[in-house]
Design an enzyme around this catalytic site. Structure first.
Site, PDB file in Angstrom:
ATOM      1  N   ASP A 248      10.793 -23.692  10.432  1.00 29.91           N
ATOM      2  CA  ASP A 248       9.410 -23.477  10.841  1.00 29.91           C
ATOM      3  C   ASP A 248       8.659 -24.770  11.181  1.00 29.91           C
ATOM      4  OD1 ASP A 248       6.808 -22.569  11.157  1.00 29.91           O
ATOM      5  OD2 ASP A 248       6.766 -21.345   9.374  1.00 29.91           O
TER       6      ASP A 248
ATOM      7  N   HIS B 100       7.952 -14.554   8.118  1.00 32.49           N
ATOM      8  CA  HIS B 100       7.204 -14.658   6.865  1.00 32.49           C
ATOM      9  C   HIS B 100       7.158 -13.298   6.142  1.00 32.49           C
ATOM     10  CE1 HIS B 100       6.325 -18.640   8.169  1.00 32.49           C
ATOM     11  NE2 HIS B 100       5.539 -18.236   9.161  1.00 32.49           N
TER      12      HIS B 100
END
Ligand code: NGQ
Ligand code: ZN
Length: 436
Positions: free
Chosen positions: A304, A253
């Site tokens: 993810d 991220h």
């Protein structure tokens, strides 16, 4: 055997290349690309995609989604995990991902006690990857605390918890399962979940001398604020002050960065692990891509939470998010004349390989090629100059026709060789979960 008219390599297109692989007849193809590594996956979350899209009583956020996710995770055992992960990995292969980094933290039984075999859940992942035929970098995750203040794990987080000792034992126990298609690395869940001393102990351990190191960092503003309040520094800043972050690291991220943090990541050679569809779904924020690329930063992509399983959609979102925010076009291409599609695919491929702990490739012959469907109208009249742009930006029909991993054709004519049996087992597993 496959004859490729154009094979995309690290040095650009090569013409007329022969690709050998077992498990399929001969054919020809116009455009062949290296398969995409998926650098961030929580496989179990595939089965809850779409189940957290109903408005709750308050302002829904990442943190309220996380409660739904915890409740879902608490019902999954090794057999279900294997069934879900195998289905997910088949979907990945059919979409053009040929390797997956599994950020795996569902270690314990639902009551928080270890399974009789502490590696039971890890081995479910290894089995699923083997069944599907996808390359795997298994990243067992260290998860110890429920927040920056070192508070103990909540009831629902106890499934994730390991001591440093049990974590290192788990890593050692997985060593015999390594193979050319199964690598292992290490992962720290986040600065929230790993106290400083534990982080140092793992990074100093012999098992950490080589291989990839992954961590979630700076995904949410709340996390940046807590880190500033308790550790006196922003998360990425703190990480660089307390660990030698280098090209072995993948910072997952890394959404909320100041200028110094952005430069630190870019200069370290670490990979930013971007997961655009999940970051959009969870309301995380937008990664500062243009400045990061200009600073020479490396990135790769991950699916993810598996709200989407498609490198096409991840890369499209990565580019479109920037267009929406900056009011410009063609953002990921930084040089005049550069193709956005080629820039995105090539950088995400290189960064993904690096984050997976795979050696850099000078030539994709030995890598996992994916073959585009040149019979599709979406690629009509496309040349090598714009085929990847067509692949990434035109329409919604999947264009991945064939996929070769480890010398074997795992997808032929859009079909995975075992997709029906794997889907049937997945259906049974999720129906049992829904009824539980
Ligand atoms: C995870 N996922 O570990 O699955 C996390 C949520 C957390 C994302 N951050 C849990 N996308 O970060 O505490
Ligand atoms: Zn994650």
């Amino acid at each position: 055997m496959l004859r490729a008219e154009f094979l995309w390599t690290a040095d650009g297109w090569r013409r007329d290349v022969r690709i050998d692989g077992a498990g399929g007849g001969g054919s020809c193809a116009r455009f062949v690309l290296p398969g995409m590594p998926n650098l961030h996956s929580h496989a179990f979350q595939r089965a809850m995609a779409g189940l957290a899209e109903r408005r709750g009583p308050g302002d829904d956020s990442f943190w309220s989604w996380r409660e739904t996710m915890y409740a879902f995770a608490s019902r999954i055992g090794p057999e279900q995990l294997r069934a879900i992960a195998a289905q997910l990995y088949v979907e990945m292969l059919r979409a053009g991902y040929t390797h997956v980094c599994e950020f795996h933290y569902l270690h314990n039984a639902p009551d928080g006690s270890p399974y009789a075999d502490p590696a039971a859940m890890s081995l479910a992942i290894v089995e699923a990857a083997r069944e599907a035929g996808i390359g795997l970098t298994l990243l067992p995750v260290l998860y110890m605390t429920g927040g920056f203040d070192g508070r103990p794990l909540s009831e629902r987080q106890r499934r994730f918890g390991l001591s440093v000792e049990s974590y290192l034992r788990l890593l050692e126990g997985l060593a015999p399962h390594r193979s050319p298609t199964m690598q292992a690395g290490i992962a720290l869940h986040s600065l929230r979940a790993v106290p400083e001393a534990a982080m140092q102990a793992v990074l100093d351990a012999p098992v950490a001398r080589e291989g990839a190191i992954h961590i979630h960092v700076a995904e949410q503003i709340g996390e940046v604020q807590d880190c500033l309040g308790i550790r006196g520094a922003r998360p990425v800043q703190w990480l660089f002050e307390h660990a030698s972050v280098d090209a072995r690291w993948c910072l997952v991220h890394a959404t909320h960065l100041d200028d110094a943090e952005l430069r630190a990541i870019a200069q370290s050679g670490a990979v930013a692990g971007l997961c655009p569809t999940t970051e959009a779904n969870l309301g995380d924020g937008l990664f500062p891509l243009p400045d990061y690329l200009d600073a020479g930063g490396a990135f790769g992509i991950g699916s993810d939470s598996h709200i989407s399983v498609s490198p096409v959609e991840e890369l499209r979102w990565l580019e479109y998010g920037q267009r929406l925010a900056t009011h410009h076009r063609n953002v990921a291409a930084r040089r005049t004349g550069e193709s956005v599609g080629q820039a995105l695919w090539e950088r995400a491929w290189r960064g993904g390989r690096q984050a997976a702990g795979l050696p850099p490739m000078t030539d994709v012959d030995g890598d996992a090629p994916i073959v585009l469907d040149d019979a599709s109208p979406l690629l009509a009249a496309r040349t090598e100059d714009n085929a990847i742009d067509g692949f990434l930006f035109a329409g919604n029909t999947p264009l991945v026709r064939d996929v070769l991993v480890g010398g074997k054709w795992v997808v032929r004519d859009f079909r995975h060789h075992d997709q029906d049996a794997i889907a049937a087992r997945y259906r049974k597993a999720v129906e049992a979960l829904a009824a539980a």
